[in-house]
Design an enzyme around this catalytic site. Structure first.
Site, PDB file in Angstrom:
ATOM      1  N   TYR A  24       0.845  -1.195   0.000  1.00 30.32           N
ATOM      2  CA  TYR A  24       0.000   0.000   0.000  1.00 30.32           C
ATOM      3  C   TYR A  24       0.884   1.250   0.000  1.00 30.32           C
ATOM      4  CZ  TYR A  24      -3.251   3.593   1.445  1.00 30.32           C
ATOM      5  OH  TYR A  24      -3.981   4.760   1.513  1.00 30.32           O
ATOM      6  N   GLU A  46     -11.750   5.228   4.441  1.00 30.60           N
ATOM      7  CA  GLU A  46     -11.284   6.262   5.378  1.00 30.60           C
ATOM      8  C   GLU A  46     -12.338   6.557   6.433  1.00 30.60           C
ATOM      9  OE1 GLU A  46      -8.319   7.354   5.774  1.00 30.60           O
ATOM     10  OE2 GLU A  46      -7.313   7.041   3.858  1.00 30.60           O
ATOM     11  N   TRP A  54      -5.218   2.797  10.285  1.00 26.96           N
ATOM     12  CA  TRP A  54      -5.369   2.480   8.869  1.00 26.96           C
ATOM     13  C   TRP A  54      -4.995   1.025   8.612  1.00 26.96           C
ATOM     14  CZ3 TRP A  54      -8.058   3.556   4.961  1.00 26.96           C
ATOM     15  CH2 TRP A  54      -7.687   3.113   3.689  1.00 26.96           C
TER      16      TRP A  54
END
Length: 189
Positions: A24, A46, A54
């Site tokens: 990522y 999000e 995250w």
């Protein structure tokens, strides 16, 4: 910043023990996104991150993709109470009922913005006139404050300034790779 086993240096937050997180960081975070479905995916993810890490969301991304019909806002906007109940029982996602309901609300608002602006991409990138900004060491800014306020006026939920700042970083509107990171020099390419 320490050098990793592959010889590269990365942003401090990239977990060297999680290959998904490394991919990522290296291949996705900060790269400009202009495709509406991908923008909606990142917005949805999000909003689920609010109050969590995250990494937690990223580890459940494929579960979210399956549970939320490939992040298709048109399908999500039509979810029934039965579908919401099923999502609330799905261990492959974060089962926060308020966030699940917000995903439906946000899909409807996303579609309304898209109708007004022709694409959500055009709406989101107009805030910087299509340019990528370079910022580091921030969690919010006047830009994320303004976008958050506007999205809330449209009726979106879980889109506070920190969530929006994270979204802007994720989709390349704000380039935040840290000094020393092997990607820092790209500055949004």
């Amino acid at each position: 910043m320490t050098q990793w086993a592959d010889g590269k240096q990365r942003c401090f937050w990239a977990n060297p023990g999680n290959p998904r997180y490394i991919r990522y960081h290296d291949e996705e975070w900060g790269r400009p996104v202009h495709e509406d479905r991908k923008l909606f995916e990142m917005l949805l993810l999000e909003t689920f991150q609010a109050g969590l890490s995250w990494e937690c969301v990223l580890n459940k991304r494929e579960g979210f993709r399956r549970a939320f019909d490939g992040f298709d806002p048109e399908i999500i906007a039509g979810y029934t109470e039965e579908k919401l109940e099923a999502l609330g029982q799905d261990p492959a996602i974060i089962r926060n009922r308020l966030k699940i309901r917000a995903a439906v609300t946000n899909a409807r608002v996303f579609l309304a913005i898209r109708r007004e602006w022709s694409t959500f991409d055009r709406y989101l990138w107009h805030w910087t006139e299509g340019k990528t900004l370079r910022e580091t060491d921030l969690t919010h800014s006047p830009l994320s404050d303004a976008i958050s306020k506007d999205l809330k006026k449209w009726g979106m939920k879980f889109v506070g300034t920190i969530v929006i700042y994270s979204l802007l970083q994720a989709v390349g509107i704000i380039w935040s790779h840290e000094k020393g990171c092997f990607l820092e020099r790209e500055k949004g390419k």
